[in-house]
Design an enzyme around this catalytic site. Sequence first.
Site, PDB file in Angstrom:
ATOM      1  N   HIS A   4       0.717  -1.217   0.038  1.00 55.87           N
ATOM      2  CA  HIS A   4       0.039  -0.122  -0.151  1.00 55.87           C
ATOM      3  C   HIS A   4       0.936   1.269  -0.128  1.00 55.87           C
ATOM      4  CE1 HIS A   4      -3.025   2.741   0.941  1.00 55.87           C
ATOM      5  NE2 HIS A   4      -2.882   3.022   2.002  1.00 55.87           N
ATOM      6  N   HIS A  20      -8.696   7.556  -1.519  1.00 54.72           N
ATOM      7  CA  HIS A  20      -7.565   7.008  -0.695  1.00 54.72           C
ATOM      8  C   HIS A  20      -6.646   7.053  -1.818  1.00 54.72           C
ATOM      9  CE1 HIS A  20      -6.401   4.259   2.834  1.00 54.72           C
ATOM     10  NE2 HIS A  20      -5.509   4.837   2.350  1.00 54.72           N
ATOM     11  N   TYR A  72       6.707 -14.395 -24.082  1.00 52.01           N
ATOM     12  CA  TYR A  72       7.603 -13.322 -23.852  1.00 52.01           C
ATOM     13  C   TYR A  72       8.691 -13.719 -22.806  1.00 52.01           C
ATOM     14  CZ  TYR A  72       9.128  -8.875 -22.125  1.00 52.01           C
ATOM     15  OH  TYR A  72      10.103  -7.372 -21.951  1.00 52.01           O
ATOM     16  N   ASP A  80       0.646  -4.940 -20.997  1.00 51.78           N
ATOM     17  CA  ASP A  80       1.556  -5.976 -20.656  1.00 51.78           C
ATOM     18  C   ASP A  80       1.632  -6.388 -19.180  1.00 51.78           C
ATOM     19  OD1 ASP A  80       3.055  -6.144 -23.064  1.00 51.78           O
ATOM     20  OD2 ASP A  80       4.624  -4.604 -22.551  1.00 51.78           O
ATOM     21  N   HIS A 102       1.050   5.788  -0.973  1.00 51.86           N
ATOM     22  CA  HIS A 102       0.120   6.807  -1.437  1.00 51.86           C
ATOM     23  C   HIS A 102       1.031   7.681  -2.503  1.00 51.86           C
ATOM     24  CE1 HIS A 102      -2.869   7.633   1.864  1.00 51.86           C
ATOM     25  NE2 HIS A 102      -2.591   6.290   1.966  1.00 51.86           N
TER      26      HIS A 102
HETATM   27 ZN   LIG Z   1      -3.588   4.592   2.979  1.00 45.48          ZN
END
Ligand SMILES: [Zn+2]
Length: 231
Positions: free
Chosen positions: A96, A170, A228, A121, A98
């Site tokens: 996670h 978010h 590939y 891709d 930002h």
């Molecule tokens: Zn967050």
Amino acid sequence: MSNYQALKERVYEANMELDKRGLVVYTFGNVSEIDRNCGVFAIKPSGVPYEDLKPDDIVVLDLDCNIVEGTMRPSSDTRTHAHLYKHFENVGGITHTHSTYATAWAQAKAAIPCLGTTHADFVYGDIPCTAVMTDSQIDRDYEEETGVQITDCFTERSPDETPMVIVAGHAPFTWGKDAAKSVYHAVILEQLAKMAYVTKGITPTLQPLKQAISDKHYFRKHGANAYYGQK
Ligand SMILES: [Zn+2]
């Protein structure tokens, strides 16, 4: 000596990689990895700056978020990670951030369209944006409900073909077979988000890439008939 030393070292390295790749500022962001045989996952502690982070600070929890090993409080997003591990059975690591461009799309509450082969891709179709969280969800367990926002977005698509999502209002979550791969997808997502933003700046009404080219690029790298790269 920890029972989970190797897991904790991998999660430490993956968290440090987020910082090295410029995807986070201060204490933003977190990476985890699950050991499905042991039924535990390891995650960054809450609020620790990357320059101070050590492998021993990494917190190990069971899927009910009980601490199995570690003295620090785990990331405040821990329940979101646990929810995703419970519902996405092939996922081994979660990131996670930002990061700027991916978060900008999240704040705009807009899915990132597939505009070119770079995107095709890595992701099949657009990068989805979740629904906005409802008031009753906010009043329940906010971090768990962030996970619900994400899994609700995948009822008709595979998390294996789309290893990333942007959470409306978010920021992004990405995943992969382990922590390192989830960070790799976070880096790719930021690049795709940036390219899509710049492209839309040139031609705001641009339609997504033709399906046949999109399919060609995705399936030459993924699935049973991929050709590939090296075997
Ligand atoms: Zn967050």
